[in-house]
Design an enzyme around this catalytic site. Sequence first.
Site, mmCIF file in Angstrom:
data_model
loop_
_atom_site.group_PDB
_atom_site.id
_atom_site.type_symbol
_atom_site.label_atom_id
_atom_site.label_comp_id
_atom_site.label_asym_id
_atom_site.label_seq_id
_atom_site.Cartn_x
_atom_site.Cartn_y
_atom_site.Cartn_z
ATOM 1 N N TYR A 164 0.836 -1.199 0.000
ATOM 2 C CA TYR A 164 0.000 0.000 0.000
ATOM 3 C C TYR A 164 0.876 1.256 0.000
ATOM 4 O O TYR A 164 0.654 2.188 -0.793
ATOM 5 C CB TYR A 164 -0.929 0.021 1.212
ATOM 6 C CG TYR A 164 -1.665 1.330 1.351
ATOM 7 C CD1 TYR A 164 -2.748 1.629 0.524
ATOM 8 C CD2 TYR A 164 -1.254 2.288 2.282
ATOM 9 C CE1 TYR A 164 -3.401 2.851 0.612
ATOM 10 C CE2 TYR A 164 -1.898 3.516 2.376
ATOM 11 C CZ TYR A 164 -2.973 3.792 1.539
ATOM 12 O OH TYR A 164 -3.605 5.007 1.625
ATOM 13 N N ARG A 208 1.855 9.040 12.654
ATOM 14 C CA ARG A 208 1.483 10.325 13.273
ATOM 15 C C ARG A 208 -0.011 10.598 13.174
ATOM 16 O O ARG A 208 -0.615 11.179 14.088
ATOM 17 C CB ARG A 208 2.262 11.443 12.577
ATOM 18 C CG ARG A 208 2.034 12.837 13.127
ATOM 19 C CD ARG A 208 2.478 13.872 12.122
ATOM 20 N NE ARG A 208 1.688 13.772 10.891
ATOM 21 C CZ ARG A 208 2.063 14.304 9.728
ATOM 22 N NH1 ARG A 208 3.218 14.929 9.611
ATOM 23 N NH2 ARG A 208 1.278 14.191 8.659
ATOM 24 N N ARG A 221 -10.552 5.271 8.306
ATOM 25 C CA ARG A 221 -9.564 4.720 7.369
ATOM 26 C C ARG A 221 -8.514 4.001 8.201
ATOM 27 O O ARG A 221 -7.973 4.550 9.162
ATOM 28 C CB ARG A 221 -8.912 5.840 6.564
ATOM 29 C CG ARG A 221 -9.886 6.595 5.670
ATOM 30 C CD ARG A 221 -9.183 7.727 4.950
ATOM 31 N NE ARG A 221 -8.777 8.779 5.879
ATOM 32 C CZ ARG A 221 -7.890 9.722 5.595
ATOM 33 N NH1 ARG A 221 -7.286 9.730 4.430
ATOM 34 N NH2 ARG A 221 -7.585 10.654 6.481
ATOM 35 N N PHE A 281 15.831 19.518 -1.533
ATOM 36 C CA PHE A 281 14.421 19.185 -1.692
ATOM 37 C C PHE A 281 14.114 17.804 -1.110
ATOM 38 O O PHE A 281 13.077 17.606 -0.474
ATOM 39 C CB PHE A 281 14.064 19.221 -3.176
ATOM 40 C CG PHE A 281 12.695 18.682 -3.498
ATOM 41 C CD1 PHE A 281 11.560 19.424 -3.249
ATOM 42 C CD2 PHE A 281 12.546 17.412 -4.039
ATOM 43 C CE1 PHE A 281 10.294 18.924 -3.537
ATOM 44 C CE2 PHE A 281 11.300 16.897 -4.337
ATOM 45 C CZ PHE A 281 10.169 17.656 -4.086
#
Length: 404
Positions: A164, A208, A221, A281
């Site tokens: 997933y 979290r 969910r 980044f």
Amino acid sequence: MGVLSRPEEVPALLRLKLAAGRIRRQIPPQDHWAFAYDMLQRVSRSFALVIQQLGPDLRNAVCVFYLVLRALDTVEDDTAIPNEVKLPILRDFYRHIYNPDWLFSCGANDYRVLMDNFRQVSTAFLELGEGYQKAIEEITRRMGEGMAKFICTEVETIDDYDEYCHYVAGLVGYGLSRLFHATGTEDLAPDHLSNSMGLFLQKTNIIRDYLEDINEIPRCRMFWPREIWSKYVDKLEDLKYEENSEKAVQCLNDMVTNALIHAQDCLQYMSALKDNSNFRFCAIPQIMAIGTCAICYNNVKVFRGVVKMRRGLTARVIDETKSISDVYSAFYEFSSLLESKIDDNDPNAALTRRRVDAIKKTCKSSGLLKRRGYDLEKSMYRMPMLIMIALLLVAIILGVLYGK
């Protein structure tokens, strides 16, 4: 005034404020680009800051890539959409990004604004170079297929969990690696390293966001794998009840320990980056992830509310992450902070220590460690009141100047 009680974080906070002003000035004038960058700030302020590390062309491509996947995620997350409607949209989403006339209203708040104005994102997408478009299309197609699969399949095993997370985040790592390669600034990274970059971030977010996800309306969910949580409670929602706090924290620590397995791959990926803007980044979110793991570990507050790094510490990470030395130093320090919270009575204490030791060994063997002084606790001291007021006034003045 709380953030000003840490003088070492104030300069970074002020520079972060200046960076937010620069973001507004860098937005292209066309309506669709103005919408895209404004929406980016609304759905993820932290990502809007991190994306500024990139050059203009790559920045535009990554902005569109992020918003396309956010829109796809909004469809997946909206539990009010019947599966018979949702599944074909997920599977065909990669086609819709080429059609500015396509519209599907869903989600809530800023996410509904994104969906209701998705034509603006499509218009921006169509202005990207063909290499960028094909990379975004490929990842959107594969992610939509994966999301559709898990709409009808619960996350039972750790293998399911990894699969997933691969679909919703590992593929993002693939996509970014392909975008970097398309610019000619980077070699194409091995897929397993790109995958780990996504999995480490996604697993940290899933840990979290437990309380938000389990309280989702009209139905929750569930992304924590049954293989882990069933060792501690009968139902995943039982973790949020105070009478189960001890078991909940043990389960939480099990989840964090699982996430740590990806950290060394992430370090290897980042050490191979050549372009400094690409490096920053990538590096800043990964440092935020290891810091969030350290905060969440052994912390029952994950089951009571929002747990995240304080703004001043986030500002320091963004400000101070300039080289691979900074990454090794941050990973070493946050891993050490996590290690200090390990309870020898925790069922996974030995495994957690081994994974933390492996991360610290990788960082130390680089020979590049330096002292950062990151910590997770509230300040033990206070600045003189006049200094605090002066700094606050500076922040307000800067906010007014860059708000114009």
